[in-house]
Design a protein around this motif. Structure first.
Motif, PDB file in Angstrom:
ATOM      1  N   CYS A   9       0.876  -1.179   0.000  1.00  8.27           N
ATOM      2  CA  CYS A   9       0.000   0.000   0.000  1.00  8.27           C
ATOM      3  C   CYS A   9       0.907   1.220   0.000  1.00  8.27           C
ATOM      4  CB  CYS A   9      -0.929   0.003   1.207  1.00  8.27           C
ATOM      5  SG  CYS A   9      -1.940   1.501   1.324  1.00  8.27           S
ATOM      6  N   ARG A  11       0.118   4.445  -0.360  1.00  2.84           N
ATOM      7  CA  ARG A  11      -0.513   5.726  -0.042  1.00  2.84           C
ATOM      8  C   ARG A  11       0.238   6.561   1.000  1.00  2.84           C
ATOM      9  NH1 ARG A  11      -2.130   7.526   4.530  1.00  2.84           N
ATOM     10  NH2 ARG A  11      -2.975   5.452   4.952  1.00  2.84           N
ATOM     11  N   ASP A  28       1.528  -0.186  -6.414  1.00  4.33           N
ATOM     12  CA  ASP A  28       1.116  -0.977  -5.260  1.00  4.33           C
ATOM     13  C   ASP A  28       0.021  -1.946  -5.668  1.00  4.33           C
ATOM     14  OD1 ASP A  28      -1.291   0.470  -5.283  1.00  4.33           O
ATOM     15  OD2 ASP A  28      -0.995   1.381  -3.326  1.00  4.33           O
ATOM     16  N   PHE A  30      -3.226  -1.764  -4.778  1.00  3.96           N
ATOM     17  CA  PHE A  30      -4.573  -1.237  -4.618  1.00  3.96           C
ATOM     18  C   PHE A  30      -4.913  -0.083  -5.561  1.00  3.96           C
ATOM     19  CE2 PHE A  30      -3.202  -3.044  -0.576  1.00  3.96           C
ATOM     20  CZ  PHE A  30      -4.238  -3.933  -0.313  1.00  3.96           C
ATOM     21  N   ASN A  32      -5.638   2.946  -4.817  1.00  8.69           N
ATOM     22  CA  ASN A  32      -6.834   3.551  -4.246  1.00  8.69           C
ATOM     23  C   ASN A  32      -6.990   5.003  -4.691  1.00  8.69           C
ATOM     24  OD1 ASN A  32      -7.956   1.374  -2.754  1.00  8.69           O
ATOM     25  ND2 ASN A  32      -6.352   1.619  -1.206  1.00  8.69           N
ATOM     26  N   THR A  35      -4.555   7.586  -3.237  1.00  9.30           N
ATOM     27  CA  THR A  35      -3.197   7.373  -3.739  1.00  9.30           C
ATOM     28  C   THR A  35      -3.071   7.970  -5.137  1.00  9.30           C
ATOM     29  OG1 THR A  35      -3.130   5.295  -2.501  1.00  9.30           O
ATOM     30  CG2 THR A  35      -1.405   5.657  -4.131  1.00  9.30           C
ATOM     31  N   ASP A 324      -6.879   5.443   2.001  1.00 10.34           N
ATOM     32  CA  ASP A 324      -6.841   4.147   1.298  1.00 10.34           C
ATOM     33  C   ASP A 324      -8.240   3.792   0.804  1.00 10.34           C
ATOM     34  OD1 ASP A 324      -4.076   3.868   1.976  1.00 10.34           O
ATOM     35  OD2 ASP A 324      -4.671   3.180   3.955  1.00 10.34           O
ATOM     36  N   CYS A 339     -10.344   0.157   4.318  1.00  8.78           N
ATOM     37  CA  CYS A 339      -9.769   1.492   4.310  1.00  8.78           C
ATOM     38  C   CYS A 339      -9.043   1.701   5.633  1.00  8.78           C
ATOM     39  CB  CYS A 339     -10.847   2.568   4.120  1.00  8.78           C
ATOM     40  SG  CYS A 339     -12.007   2.689   5.507  1.00  8.78           S
ATOM     41  N   THR A 340      -8.417   2.870   5.784  1.00 14.62           N
ATOM     42  CA  THR A 340      -7.794   3.279   7.037  1.00 14.62           C
ATOM     43  C   THR A 340      -8.563   4.474   7.575  1.00 14.62           C
ATOM     44  OG1 THR A 340      -5.641   2.546   6.230  1.00 14.62           O
ATOM     45  CG2 THR A 340      -5.651   3.993   8.145  1.00 14.62           C
TER      46      THR A 340
END
Length: 375
Positions: A9, A11, A28, A30, A32, A35, A324, A339-340
């Motif tokens: 990841c 990001r 990466d 993802f 996202n 990112t 994310d 997600c975060t």
């Protein structure tokens, strides 16, 4: 493009690069939304057994990044130094290279180094344990693994050898901390510490959950821990941003892992009034060290929201507390990160309280049932 960032990841690295005014190529697993929003070019690399498909990663870097474009690595390559060598053959790695990673991710080599430096480190084994080892609580870990999802608890008295690519480590009890350092190979500066927690499920009891910081290390151990981290960094000639993971109990502490690259701790400590930490990393890799660095003005916390069942990301604006972020319509499989979630406060406890509230809000936005946030 100023550089390429590569991580499972990317990001946090991309966000730090954007804060520094850089335009990165992001590679990466993802790609996202957030990112891609901060990268000059953002590419989702194919997976292979939950990690990078090496050939697809090299093809993406070759097709999109010119030869000589510097690379900064995040998590996801420590278990594959050969892939790091393939990257470095064309694009210089700004940070610690595959030879250093091989040593630090060799559990026997790290144990021997800690022994020579008188740093407490749990007993490890690559072979079938003897009865004394098996009688104590032990963990089975992937060599070079990251994120904690690879860690399993061994059954008491199990005398079987670990699977290929795994090792055994005695389990120790206490709180989990990460200490972030900046080093140019001859000088080491402590940036700050964070406290971590797990987000366990039925098959991943030690899966990474989140962290809060900056926090103070327990006073009775702080000076010894910082000295040990400096000794490790200097003994290995580490450069750039690196961190050590620790388990700290009431009476004892242990170093359990060295992370010789940028990590998710950027989410916590890469904030005003500190300069962009990626800039500090690049300077340190070139031998330059900044002057004294201030502490962030606020305490920050973040946690990964994992899917307990398959989730389809809805249309609409993601809550501002998230990072994310997958695109609408993305299918997130059970057990995978959604997600975060981020929060901040005037003290670590205040940041964690805010994180709990925001976690509930994000779950509600996604239409998920409320669950208790591990901490």
């Amino acid at each position: 493009m100023d550089l390429a960032v590569i991580a499972l990841c990317a990001r946090p690295l991309v966000a730090s690069a954007a804060r520094a005014g850089l335009s990165p190529l992001s590679l990466d697993l993802f790609a996202n939304l957030d990112t891609c929003a901060k990268a000059a070019r953002c590419v989702r690399v194919h997976r292979s057994n939950g990690a990078f498909d090496g050939d697809d990663l090299i093809a993406a870097l070759t097709n999109l990044g010119p030869a000589g474009l510097p690379v900064v690595l995040g998590g996801g390559l420590e278990d594959d130094p050969a892939l790091m060598e393939r990257i470095a053959a064309r694009n210089p790695i700004l940070g610690n290279g595959p030879a250093t990673v091989r040593v630090l991710k060799d559990p026997l080599a790290l144990a021997a180094l800690c022994g020579a430096l008188r740093i407490p480190f749990p007993d490890v084994s690559l072979n079938a344990p003897d009865a004394a080892f098996a009688a104590r609580p032990a963990l089975e870990k992937k060599i070079g693994g990251c994120g904690g999802g690879h860690i399993r608890r061994r059954a008491a008295g199990d005398l079987a050898p670990p699977p290929d690519g795994f090792f055994l480590q005695q389990e120790v009890s206490g709180d989990i901390y990460s200490l972030l350092m900046l080093t140019n190979g001859t000088e080491v500066r402590t940036i700050g510490a964070c406290r971590q927690w797990h987000a366990p499920d039925d098959t991943h009891p030690y899966r990474y959950g989140g962290m809060v910081g900056p926090v103070a290390l327990p006073a009775r151990h702080a000076s010894a821990i910082e000295a040990a981290a400096r000794d490790i960094a200097l003994a290995c000639g580490l450069v750039g941003l690196v961190s050590v993971d620790l388990v700290i109990g009431a009476d004892r502490w242990w170093l359990v892992e060295v992370t010789p690259r940028l990590s998710a701790i950027l989410d916590i400590l890469d904030a005003d009034p500190l300069p962009p930490l990626l800039t500090a990393h690049l300077a340190a890799c070139g031998g330059q060290m900044p002057g004294p660095l201030p502490m962030p003005k606020e305490h920050r916390a973040c946690a990964v929201l994992y899917a307990t069942a398959e989730v389809i990301i809805p249309d609409g604006q993601w809550p501002s507390a998230t990072a994310d972020r997958p695109a609408p319509g993305t299918v997130v499989k059970a057990g995978a990160p959604i997600c975060t979630v981020h929060a901040a406060g005037t003290a670590p406890a205040a940041a964690e309280d805010q994180l709990t509230r925001r976690f509930i809000e994000v779950r509600e936005w996604l239409g998920l049932e409320a669950v208790e946030l591990a901490g």
